[in-house]
Design a protein around this motif. Sequence first.
Motif, PDB file in Angstrom:
ATOM      1  N   VAL A 132       0.577   1.410  -5.622  1.00 47.57           N
ATOM      2  CA  VAL A 132       1.361   2.080  -4.578  1.00 47.57           C
ATOM      3  C   VAL A 132       2.802   2.257  -5.036  1.00 47.57           C
ATOM      4  O   VAL A 132       3.713   2.402  -4.224  1.00 47.57           O
ATOM      5  CB  VAL A 132       1.320   1.299  -3.245  1.00 47.57           C
ATOM      6  N   SER A 133       2.998   2.248  -6.356  1.00 49.17           N
ATOM      7  CA  SER A 133       4.352   2.165  -6.884  1.00 49.17           C
ATOM      8  C   SER A 133       4.806   3.372  -7.681  1.00 49.17           C
ATOM      9  O   SER A 133       5.938   3.419  -8.149  1.00 49.17           O
ATOM     10  CB  SER A 133       4.467   0.928  -7.790  1.00 49.17           C
ATOM     11  N   SER A 134       3.942   4.376  -7.847  1.00 51.88           N
ATOM     12  CA  SER A 134       4.357   5.552  -8.606  1.00 51.88           C
ATOM     13  C   SER A 134       5.385   6.351  -7.818  1.00 51.88           C
ATOM     14  O   SER A 134       5.197   6.618  -6.629  1.00 51.88           O
ATOM     15  CB  SER A 134       3.153   6.449  -8.911  1.00 51.88           C
ATOM     16  N   PRO A 135       6.463   6.787  -8.469  1.00 52.93           N
ATOM     17  CA  PRO A 135       7.449   7.614  -7.769  1.00 52.93           C
ATOM     18  C   PRO A 135       7.118   9.098  -7.809  1.00 52.93           C
ATOM     19  O   PRO A 135       7.878   9.909  -7.282  1.00 52.93           O
ATOM     20  CB  PRO A 135       8.727   7.343  -8.571  1.00 52.93           C
ATOM     21  N   ALA A 192       1.701  -0.300   7.176  1.00 53.42           N
ATOM     22  CA  ALA A 192       0.904   0.501   6.239  1.00 53.42           C
ATOM     23  C   ALA A 192       0.407  -0.358   5.086  1.00 53.42           C
ATOM     24  O   ALA A 192      -0.756  -0.249   4.673  1.00 53.42           O
ATOM     25  CB  ALA A 192       1.733   1.670   5.709  1.00 53.42           C
ATOM     26  N   LEU A 193       1.265  -1.215   4.553  1.00 53.07           N
ATOM     27  CA  LEU A 193       0.857  -2.094   3.456  1.00 53.07           C
ATOM     28  C   LEU A 193      -0.187  -3.096   3.926  1.00 53.07           C
ATOM     29  O   LEU A 193      -1.210  -3.307   3.252  1.00 53.07           O
ATOM     30  CB  LEU A 193       2.066  -2.833   2.887  1.00 53.07           C
ATOM     31  N   GLY A 213       5.737  10.309  -1.059  1.00 51.25           N
ATOM     32  CA  GLY A 213       5.347   9.445   0.044  1.00 51.25           C
ATOM     33  C   GLY A 213       4.501   8.257  -0.336  1.00 51.25           C
ATOM     34  O   GLY A 213       4.240   7.385   0.506  1.00 51.25           O
ATOM     35  N   LEU A 214       4.073   8.164  -1.598  1.00 51.31           N
ATOM     36  CA  LEU A 214       3.159   7.073  -1.968  1.00 51.31           C
ATOM     37  C   LEU A 214       3.821   5.706  -1.798  1.00 51.31           C
ATOM     38  O   LEU A 214       3.192   4.752  -1.327  1.00 51.31           O
ATOM     39  CB  LEU A 214       2.693   7.249  -3.419  1.00 51.31           C
ATOM     40  N   ARG A 215       5.085   5.611  -2.178  1.00 49.66           N
ATOM     41  CA  ARG A 215       5.756   4.310  -2.108  1.00 49.66           C
ATOM     42  C   ARG A 215       5.958   3.823  -0.672  1.00 49.66           C
ATOM     43  O   ARG A 215       6.285   2.651  -0.461  1.00 49.66           O
ATOM     44  CB  ARG A 215       7.092   4.361  -2.851  1.00 49.66           C
TER      45      ARG A 215
END
Length: 345
Positions: free
Chosen positions: A171-174, A187-188, A178-180
Motif C-alpha cells: 500500500v506504499s507505492s506513490p 481503511a487500513l 490514492g493508494l497510500r
Amino acid sequence: MAFPLRPVLFAIDAETAHKMTIAALGAWAMTGPAFARSAAPSPRLATRVAGIDFANPLGLAAGVDKDGRAIDGLFALGFGSVEIGTLTPLAQPGNPTPRLFRLREDGAIVNRMGFNNGGLADALPRVIAARRRGVLGINVGANKDATDRIADYVHGVRTAAPHADYLTINVSSPNTPGLRDLQHGAALAALLAACVEVRGTTPLFLKVAPDLDHAAIDEVARAAIDAGIDAIIIGNTTIGRPATLRSRNAAEAGGLSGAPLAALARERLADFRTATGSALPLIAAGGIGDASEAYARIRAGASLVQLYSALAYEGPGMPARLLRDLDALLARDGFAHVADAVGAS
C-alpha cells in the motif's frame, strides 16, 4: 565496484536495460550448465523470521522482477529471498513512458511505473514452475481503475497464497493515485482484516512508505499487530527529494530509491522499532548498498534487509559480496547467528 557491463546497459534507456537484464537472468537460469550459488552459504547468516527459514537475511525487493520471469536466475545470485511483483488481479500497462530514470551522480533511481504487470494469472504458472532455491515472496496490489481496492487485495492474497512462502500487501507505492490512503485509519484496518481472513497459513507482510509521520507510524504499527500481520517492510520509495541530489533527473515525478534514501529509511526503521516495541519482525529496505549499511539496519532492529537500486549500479556480483562482508562483520563482533545481532545497537 561497478560491473563490466554497466557502460553498455547505461547507454540504453533505463527501462529497456532493465527488461534486457531480467530476460538474460531468466534465460541463464533455464540454460546455464552450472545453476548454483558459487559458494555455500555461511551458517551464521541463516535465520528464521515469521516461521520461515531463510538461508541468509538478504532479499531482493519487489519491483525488479514484476512478473516472475527470472526467479531462479535471481536466486542464483545469492539472495536468501526474492519478492516478485507488484502483481495486480488484472494486467495493466502502468503509467506512460518514460517512467524510469537513473540519477547516476547520486546512485539513485526515480520511477513512476504504476504497477505495470501482466496480472496474477499470467505470472503464477512461472511461479509454480520455478525451482525456488530460496524463500519466494509475492507482492500484491490493486489495479489502478479498481472500484473496490480492498477486493483486489483480497483476490491477490487468496490467489497467490498457495504458491508463495510469504505475501506482501503493498500500500506504499506513490505511483497509483490514492493508494497510500490505505495506510491510514479504518481503511487500513479493513484491508488487513480482509487479507488475514483469506491468507490461510501463509505469512502476510505489510509494506509501507518511508514518508509516514510519527502519528501514522504508530497507527500502522497498532493496526498490523492487532490484525496479526507477520512483518512490516520499511519501506518503499520516497516522494521527497533530499537537497543533496545532483542529477537533472531528480526533478522527475515518482518515487526515489537508492543511496539518497538511506538516511530517511534508517529513521523510519528506528521509528517502527519503537512503535512496535519489537512485537513484529521488521524488514529494512531503501538505500542499502553494502554490508556495512545492511549490518547497521540489522543492529537497528531489522530481521531481514532488501535491496533494489544497488543491484542496478553494482551488478550481479553484488549480493555475494554483501553477504561475504556481512558474515565477516558478524564474526568480528562475536555474533554466532545473524538473529543475535538484530536490535543489538
